[in-house]
Design a protein around this motif. Sequence first.
Motif, short mmCIF file in Angstrom:
data_model
loop_
_atom_site.label_atom_id
_atom_site.label_comp_id
_atom_site.label_asym_id
_atom_site.label_seq_id
_atom_site.Cartn_x
_atom_site.Cartn_y
_atom_site.Cartn_z
N ALA A 441 -3.40 3.11 -5.02
CA ALA A 441 -5.41 3.46 -3.71
C ALA A 441 -6.06 2.23 -3.76
N LEU A 442 -6.56 2.31 -2.80
CA LEU A 442 -7.20 0.52 -1.85
C LEU A 442 -8.86 1.86 -1.82
N PRO A 443 -10.01 1.33 -1.87
CA PRO A 443 -10.91 1.32 -1.85
C PRO A 443 -11.28 1.98 -0.01
N SER A 444 -11.85 2.13 0.17
CA SER A 444 -12.20 3.61 1.53
C SER A 444 -12.93 1.51 2.78
N ASP A 445 -13.34 1.29 2.41
CA ASP A 445 -13.83 -0.31 2.74
C ASP A 445 -12.36 -1.02 2.91
N TRP A 446 -11.22 -0.85 2.35
CA TRP A 446 -10.22 -2.38 2.22
C TRP A 446 -9.43 -2.33 3.52
N LYS A 447 -9.58 -3.71 3.98
CA LYS A 447 -9.12 -3.65 5.83
C LYS A 447 -7.69 -3.99 6.04
N LEU A 448 -7.24 -3.00 6.32
CA LEU A 448 -5.74 -2.59 6.35
C LEU A 448 -5.33 -3.07 8.26
N ASP A 449 -5.98 -3.17 8.80
CA ASP A 449 -5.52 -3.66 10.34
C ASP A 449 -4.11 -4.93 10.68
N GLU A 450 -3.94 -4.94 11.70
CA GLU A 450 -2.98 -5.81 11.55
C GLU A 450 -3.48 -7.37 11.49
N THR A 451 -4.27 -7.42 11.90
CA THR A 451 -4.57 -9.23 11.82
C THR A 451 -5.27 -8.96 10.24
N SER A 452 -5.95 -7.83 9.79
CA SER A 452 -6.35 -8.68 8.15
C SER A 452 -5.54 -8.66 7.44
N LEU A 453 -4.47 -8.06 7.51
CA LEU A 453 -3.40 -8.19 6.86
C LEU A 453 -2.47 -8.95 7.00
N GLN A 454 -2.98 -10.13 7.48
CA GLN A 454 -2.01 -11.37 7.74
C GLN A 454 -2.98 -12.57 6.87
N ASP A 455 -3.61 -12.08 6.12
CA ASP A 455 -4.39 -12.23 5.07
C ASP A 455 -4.44 -11.47 3.40
N GLU A 456 -3.41 -12.59 2.89
CA GLU A 456 -3.26 -12.63 1.73
C GLU A 456 -3.93 -11.68 0.34
N ASN A 457 -5.45 -11.47 1.18
CA ASN A 457 -6.72 -11.00 -0.42
C ASN A 457 -6.25 -9.74 0.40
N TRP A 458 -5.92 -9.01 1.80
CA TRP A 458 -6.02 -8.21 2.03
C TRP A 458 -4.34 -7.52 2.03
N TYR A 459 -3.48 -8.13 1.61
CA TYR A 459 -2.26 -7.94 1.52
C TYR A 459 -1.59 -7.53 0.70
N TRP A 460 -1.49 -7.99 0.25
CA TRP A 460 -1.75 -8.02 -1.78
C TRP A 460 -0.82 -6.51 -2.03
N PRO A 461 -1.43 -5.91 -2.05
CA PRO A 461 -1.69 -4.40 -2.70
C PRO A 461 -0.05 -4.19 -1.99
N LEU A 462 0.50 -4.18 -0.51
CA LEU A 462 1.61 -4.34 -0.20
C LEU A 462 3.26 -4.77 -0.47
N ARG A 463 1.69 -5.57 -0.85
CA ARG A 463 3.09 -7.00 -0.92
C ARG A 463 4.06 -6.37 -2.72
N LEU A 464 2.84 -6.21 -3.17
CA LEU A 464 3.38 -6.03 -4.42
C LEU A 464 4.12 -4.42 -4.97
N LEU A 465 3.97 -3.45 -3.71
CA LEU A 465 4.86 -2.50 -2.97
C LEU A 465 6.41 -2.76 -3.14
N LYS A 466 6.55 -3.76 -2.06
CA LYS A 466 7.73 -4.01 -1.92
C LYS A 466 8.05 -4.52 -2.99
N VAL A 467 7.22 -5.05 -3.81
CA VAL A 467 8.35 -6.23 -5.00
C VAL A 467 8.64 -5.61 -6.03
N LEU A 468 8.15 -4.53 -6.51
CA LEU A 468 8.30 -3.65 -7.39
C LEU A 468 9.34 -2.51 -6.35
N ALA A 469 9.17 -2.19 -6.17
CA ALA A 469 10.19 -1.03 -5.38
C ALA A 469 11.35 -1.94 -5.44
N ARG A 470 11.69 -2.78 -4.51
CA ARG A 470 12.84 -3.94 -4.84
C ARG A 470 13.41 -4.27 -6.24
#
Length: 583
Positions: A441-470
């Motif tokens: 779960a991420l706060p409602s103001d978390w940036k999830l647009d394509e540009t922001s997700l190029q920044d690890e400060n916003w992308y790391w929860p997605l990366r964490l999901l993928k790492v744990l899934a594998r």
Amino acid sequence: MAHLQEERIQGESREKKDTGSLLSREEVEKLQSFDEGGSGYFYQMLDYLLEIIQTGIEEGRFTEEQAYEDMEIGLWYAYACLNIDTYECYYRAARWLADSEKHAGGCGTWYYRYSVALTYCGRLEEAFRYAEQGTKEEPDYPWIWLQAGKLRSHFQDREGALKAVEQGLSLVPDDYEFQTLREEILKGASLEEMEYHWIDPSFDSKLQAGLDENADSKLQAISCIAVDPAGLAAFREIFHPEELEREDSPYCSFHYPIRGREVELIFRMNKAGLSKLKPEWLKQQKERLDGGGWLVQSAQGKPGVLETVFFGLDLSVNLIYRLTGEDGYFQMWLNEDGEPVGTGAISYENGEEDGQETMAECYEPEEMDAVQKHIETYFGEFKSIWHELVSPDIHVDICLIPPAWDRDHYTLVTMGMGAHRMAVPEELADQKLERAELAIALPSDWKLDETSLQDENWYWPLRLLKVLARLPKNTGSWLGWGHTIENGEAFAFNTELCGALLIRPQDVREGGEACILPDGSIVNFYQVIPLYQDEMEYKQAYGAEELLEKMKDISFVVHPARMDALAEAEDIASRPTGFPWGN
């Protein structure tokens, strides 16, 4: 929202009779709890019913044949399917109810539901016959008159249709649907127009005004009721199929030649639905097929030849490829422009034995459908999916569920991790823990647009999901409740969180922690809670329950700079809070 008018008095008809059902009173009460009147958790209801059946068979209390023939089970199964309101579910309801017909005498509910299911499968003469029989079996059951009125009107018996309406109104005076049906009979409305309604007047007004977000899916289901001869003729003129329907198949299919090769085209609908597809869209698909661009594709560097194409009522396209010279398949999904949006393996049998690279694992189509519906039912409807274009081992997509009136946060849920069966210890084999999906779960103001997700400060929860899934596949291990995983360093520059704990899903309805697949296997869902290093160490020393007790005032929604759960008591008041946790 409920599709059937009768649901306002669910079970009333059968309470008059001793059904001798295989369902216990407790199980019936649980099934009833999923219905909330104007809406309901119908996928959850269906999952629970199938779990009852699977457990009963495994425990030897009854056989599969007895479960199919049990009328009360059939009625609940149809109740869930008909309220889900998709062509496939109407088809399943019709198949299931047929087995309990010999016990249906005197039960208007059974005849009503079976007639409705047959109607949405395009079997209108049968639907008409069962509706008329239902009015004789239980004439005091009002909703069988609603169904009879619609079908009488369809078969040009206007006087009989109006009599059915009057009979219904004598049983339920001033009922909205009967009044609406009378108006439409007098206007000469088609059967499909009569079905384009909700039972609640306020919801129906929104639908008629074009403001209902579920309108498209409702129209898709309704499109399978009656064949449009002109539309079917246009389809035949475009594709020239020799035969469209196989015996006892819910779909239209035929073989289509592409540059000397026969490819099976499967339209996931009956002839009625097929006849409603727009000719312009059909011509576009034919051009893409004839152009040969779909014929040969590669996944993970391995070439495959097109074998099957699935077309959906929602205009989705799914391509199935057989690997060249090898045993195995992979699939490709296309967007509306015909461009690939994701690939994944269906099976790959000889890779490890032959010393070759193993293809990515992914769900079978029926499994994927069950998992997707489970996520939508328990976690919320997702507006978008981050499809994984390259999958080295497991095809892991991430569903994005936006904030809503009852949740002020985003929910991200994996969809694909559960295709892999984890190496669970033998002593836990009977607990069905081999398959899992993850949520964060991420706060409602978390940036999830394509540009922001190029920044690890916003992308790391997605990366964490993928790492744990594998992780389970890559390490030959497993993940489950209470497990912690160390990252070795902070996830990003904006946080000191560096590990994760898995607990039961948070802020979801009871039952969201497990999805039952068509084969009876279970996919378990876990919430990912990022941790600080000292929290990791505390859990390892004292256990997950003790750590959760320390974290009881901390929100499960991710906050990169949240207070440490082991901080001094005076610091606790400044933590982000708001959601009690369940173990």
